[in-house]
Design a protein around this motif. Structure first.
Motif: not given
Length: 283
Positions: A32, A68, A159
């Protein structure tokens, strides 16, 4: 980091730039944290004769933990393959996160050459040794399990950083990298960067080259250390940086986040000017 003027020739539009060589690393596709949209923007606006992918292009560690792979990451791979088909010499030097590719060294996939390391000669005759750099990381070599723990902690920091910056964006504040701040401020992190640079430069001197280009530590740098040129092209998770070689052999680090911001300002000014002109015509 210096900014250069846009390349206007060769049939390219004014927003595109042409270089002899480009080095990028630490894309971490499959996570991500990968800035795939910004990377696609970079690949769209930058052309070169040589394109070096200096390791950690695909994050195999993260993909083994949790899959992902959004469309933008697939678009990056397709863009790299398209560049190879259109004549750019693309060389992929695997890093520790995509070490699975090291078994395919000396092979060619869709026009992309895979190699353990590379010697590149610049236009002005300098020999540069290209390597990802993880072989000079004591944590990777001596305690790989600790490296995986550190990687998980780094993902958590990213994150937290994304959440923090979403809050900053809501109040109109610019992007700020927590992990980058920690690297520059925490004494042990600063010492780690210095030790890494010294180890890479020592090996470059042994090999009799003029300089070394690497990645791995996500810290862009271009300077001479004890007579050896040390160039780290940074990353595409936090820094959005690349190393480029101009036609005359001059090397430069470019910060693509600044380039994108500048283009946005130019487009915004153009829209405002256009609106003003329309308003004048409507009077």
């Amino acid at each position: 980091m210096q900014r250069d003027a846009p390349f206007l020739g060769g049939g390219l539009d004014a927003s595109r730039r042409r270089y002899r060589s480009v080095w990028i690393s630490d894309l971490h596709l499959g996570t991500p944290g990968c800035q795939a949209v910004a990377l696609l923007d970079f690949l769209k606006h930058v052309e070169s004769d040589h394109l070096f992918l200096v390791g950690d292009i695909i994050d195999g560690w993260q993909l083994r933990r949790s899959w992902y792979w959004p469309q933008a990451h697939n678009d990056v791979v397709q863009k790299l393959l398209r560049k190879a088909r259109k004549g750019t010499r693309v060389v992929f030097i695997p890093g520790n996160h995509d070490e699975f590719a090291r078994r395919y060294a000396e092979h060619n996939f869709g026009g992309i050459e895979v190699a353990e390391e590379w010697i590149h000669e610049t236009a002005d005759g300098r020999r540069l040794w290209i390597v990802h750099g993880d072989l000079f990381d004591g944590v990777i070599q001596c305690a790989k399990w600790l490296a995986h723990v550190g990687d998980s902690a780094y993902e958590f920091t990213l994150k937290l950083n994304r959440w923090f910056n979403s809050c900053r964006a809501r109040v109109g504040l610019p992007y700020w990298s927590l992990s980058k701040y920690l690297k520059l401020k925490v004494k042990r992190a600063v010492s780690y960067v210095g030790d890494f640079e010294a180890a890479v430069v020592r090996e470059a001197r042994k090999r009799g080259v003029h300089g070394v280009v690497c990645g791995h530590i996500h810290h862009a740098e271009l300077r001479t250390i004890e007579g050896i040129l040390y160039a780290n092209d940074g990353d595409w998770v936090e820094s959005l940086t690349a190393l480029v070689e101009h036609a005359d052999g001059r090397l430069e680090l470019i910060d693509w986040s600044q380039q994108r911001d500048r283009r946005s300002l130019v487009r915004g000014a153009a829209v405002i000017e256009s609106s003003r002109n329309l308003h004048k015509l409507g009077r």
